[in-house]
Design an enzyme around this catalytic site. Structure first.
Site, short mmCIF file in Angstrom:
data_model
loop_
_atom_site.label_atom_id
_atom_site.label_comp_id
_atom_site.label_asym_id
_atom_site.label_seq_id
_atom_site.Cartn_x
_atom_site.Cartn_y
_atom_site.Cartn_z
N HIS A 234 8.95 -2.33 -1.52
CA HIS A 234 9.99 -1.61 -2.26
C HIS A 234 10.95 -1.03 -1.24
CE1 HIS A 234 7.69 1.97 -1.06
NE2 HIS A 234 6.61 1.32 -1.46
N ASP B 195 -3.49 5.43 2.32
CA ASP B 195 -2.06 5.22 2.08
C ASP B 195 -1.44 6.60 2.13
OD1 ASP B 195 0.48 4.72 1.10
OD2 ASP B 195 -0.19 3.42 -0.53
N ASP C 192 5.88 5.58 4.55
CA ASP C 192 4.91 5.08 3.57
C ASP C 192 4.05 4.02 4.26
OD1 ASP C 192 3.55 4.17 1.37
OD2 ASP C 192 5.28 3.31 0.36
N HIS D 39 -3.85 3.61 -7.30
CA HIS D 39 -3.33 4.97 -7.10
C HIS D 39 -4.47 6.00 -7.09
CE1 HIS D 39 0.96 3.69 -8.44
NE2 HIS D 39 0.70 3.38 -7.20
N TYR E 228 -7.76 -6.77 -3.60
CA TYR E 228 -8.66 -5.80 -4.25
C TYR E 228 -9.74 -6.60 -4.95
CZ TYR E 228 -4.37 -3.48 -3.08
OH TYR E 228 -3.27 -3.04 -2.37
N HIS F 164 9.81 5.36 -3.32
CA HIS F 164 10.28 4.14 -4.00
C HIS F 164 11.78 4.36 -4.13
CE1 HIS F 164 6.10 3.15 -5.89
NE2 HIS F 164 6.11 3.09 -4.58
N GLU G 258 0.24 -1.71 5.10
CA GLU G 258 1.63 -1.40 4.72
C GLU G 258 2.41 -0.86 5.90
OE1 GLU G 258 2.05 1.80 1.80
OE2 GLU G 258 4.05 1.05 1.28
N ARG H 165 -5.38 -2.91 1.98
CA ARG H 165 -3.92 -3.02 1.97
C ARG H 165 -3.44 -2.66 3.36
NH1 ARG H 165 -2.96 -0.32 -2.20
NH2 ARG H 165 -2.47 1.78 -1.46
N ASP I 85 2.89 32.33 -13.03
CA ASP I 85 3.88 32.75 -12.03
C ASP I 85 3.96 31.81 -10.83
OD1 ASP I 85 4.49 34.89 -13.58
OD2 ASP I 85 3.12 36.28 -12.55
N HIS J 136 0.03 -6.06 -7.35
CA HIS J 136 1.32 -5.38 -7.17
C HIS J 136 2.25 -6.26 -6.34
CE1 HIS J 136 0.26 -4.15 -3.02
NE2 HIS J 136 -0.94 -3.85 -3.49
N GLU K 233 3.73 -4.59 2.11
CA GLU K 233 2.41 -4.03 1.84
C GLU K 233 1.52 -4.90 0.96
OE1 GLU K 233 2.43 -0.71 -0.97
OE2 GLU K 233 4.61 -0.63 -0.80
N1 GLY Z 1 2.43 4.92 -1.50
C1 GLY Z 1 3.11 4.30 -2.58
C2 GLY Z 1 3.36 2.90 -2.31
O1 GLY Z 1 2.81 2.33 -1.40
O2 GLY Z 1 4.19 2.30 -2.94
MN MN Z 2 2.06 3.32 0.32
MN MN Z 3 4.70 1.54 -0.56
#
Ligand code: GLY
Ligand code: MN
Ligand code: MN
Length: 434
Positions: free
Chosen positions: A351, A257, A268, A240, A385, A358, A404, A402, A36, A347, A381
């Site tokens: 974006h 993040d 973000d 992630h 690593y 995104h 960002e 990172r 539920d 990466h 960003e």
């Molecule tokens: N938090 C997702 C990214 O940085 O793309």
């Molecule tokens: Mn992010």
């Molecule tokens: Mn991002």
């Protein structure tokens, strides 16, 4: 967001689809989590962009030049008993009175009314291929019109994905959208600052996650734009990582993040800082390298630069820096060509950012990376690593960093929407010491 803003968006879509086109857009549906229990409802971004209508079980139709009005909304009718359990519904009258629909119908009339709206239109725009049930339903409506061909009914013969038009529109933010995104980024940036102040060894990653959520919710942003990542020590190397279950340790960095969603718009932001407030020399060396890469990338976030220029600037700085740290060996040019950075930076540098974290919008045009224009918002960003492996010199093993920011392209260059989150290492240490 004002009603006139939504009206302007619908008008602008209507002029793109033309008098012989028709657009159909479904609202998001509630999703069951278990028995539920439902997941918190989140409206579909495209539907929200055009209507601002916050409920599930709804359809919007844009029928340009229709004499009864171009905007038709199907939604749930008022229902005293359901409203007792689940809260107030907007209802049919609310759809016209409060959301600017020219006409509204209960959702139960969808299959009856939709063919009458489709009849006479040549082109149908809808999110083709996102939901097989929707595809079949739309074709069913079209077939009802086709069945009347002998009595002169015209049925659409062209089907177009609505995303191609709508997403280009969403990519270019209006002043009203920019104002919300500025507030969203500021709330998140201040929350990041608060986490720096409360960090200490012995807290769990989940403590910082919860504190971020609290900081945002108490500023009016109850929902986050995506699941928060709090990675202490080597957990920062998992891109992630959302388990957020470990204890923060003395001498480690922590990567956070996290970004709130405000009035349907995402922020973000990533910051990485020492759990105890002081960078060790190897941590500072890697941090300063990532920061240098980020600043170089942000310099390329201005009108006229192509989409990939920030990424290329970041890769150049990181590649040089990895040689300096003794992690890569060789000539910068050749290493860049061989993408030698990829084991340590896997990466891309950003974006689009908007209603979706995104966000929508094409990155290429006619095969080339598109040029940045005022009103676009993107993240910058870069990261490094350095896993706990033989390939990495011992002092740097297990460091993940990172940084960002959310960047609005302006006529003059750019505005960093997330600037309130400290990122200079001395500023971070000073804040954490205070
Ligand atoms: N938090 C997702 C990214 O940085 O793309
Ligand atoms: Mn992010
Ligand atoms: Mn991002």
């Amino acid at each position: 967001m004002t009603r006139s803003e939504y009206k302007r968006r619908r008008r602008s879509l209507a002029s793109l689809i033309g008098a012989d086109g028709l657009a159909i857009l479904p609202a998001a549906r509630e999703a069951v989590r278990n028995r539920d229990v439902h997941y918190p409802f989140r409206q579909d971004s495209d539907f929200n962009y055009l209507t601002g209508f916050p409920e599930p079980d709804a359809f919007a139709v844009i029928a340009p030049k229709r004499k009864e009005g171009a905007f038709v909304l199907f939604c749930r009718p008022r229902d005293e008993e359901r409203e007792q359990w689940d809260g107030a519904r907007i209802g049919i009258e609310g759809a016209t009175a409060r959301f600017g629909a020219d006409q509204a119908h209960p959702l139960s009339e969808l299959d009856e009314v939709m063919p009458t709206l489709i009849e006479g239109r040549k082109r149908l725009y809808f999110p083709i291929g996102t939901d097989p049930a929707l595809d079949a339903r739309v074709i069913g409506w079209v077939n009802q019109v086709r069945a009347k061909a002998r009595s002169g009914a015209i049925a659409p013969d062209t089907f177009v994905t609505i995303e191609s038009l709508l997403h280009e529109q969403r990519l270019h933010k209006s002043q009203a959208e920019i104002a919300i995104m500025r507030r969203a980024a500021r709330i998140s940036a201040q929350a990041h600052g608060r986490l720096m102040r409360s960090s200490r060894p012995g807290l769990s990653e989940a403590d910082l996650e919860a504190e971020f959520q609290h900081a945002c919710a108490s500023q009016g942003a109850r929902f986050l734009a995506y699941p928060t990542i709090v990675g202490g020590g080597p957990n920062a190397c998992v891109l992630h990582y959302t388990e957020n279950a470990d204890t923060l340790r003395e001498g480690d960095l922590v990567l956070i993040d996290a970004g709130c969603e405000l009035e349907g718009y995402a922020s973000d932001i990533t910051r990485t800082f020492p759990v105890n407030g002081r960078f060790t020399p190897p941590q500072r060396a890697v941090y300063e390298l990532v920061l240098e890469a980020q600043l170089a990338a942000i310099k390329k976030a201005r009108p006229g630069c192509r989409w990939n220029e920030p990424h290329e600037a970041a890769v150049r700085v990181l590649t040089k820096g990895l040689i300096g740290l003794g992690i890569l060996e060789g000539k910068v040019g050749a290493l860049i060509k061989d993408e030698a950075h990829k084991p340590y930076y896997m990466h891309r540098t950003g974006h689009w950012l908007g209603m979706d974290v995104h966000d929508v919008g094409a990155y290429k045009r006619d095969g080339d990376w598109r040029r940045l224009e005022p009103g676009m918002v993107l993240t910058v960003e870069p990261g490094l690593y350095l896993a706990d492996t033989e390939a990495v010199p011992a002092p740097y093993r297990g460091i993940g960093i990172r940084i960002e920011d959310d960047v609005l392209i302006t006529e003059e260059g750019h505005e960093i929407l997330s600037a309130a989150a400290p990122k200079d290492p001395d500023a971070i240490e000073a804040l954490m010491a205070g």
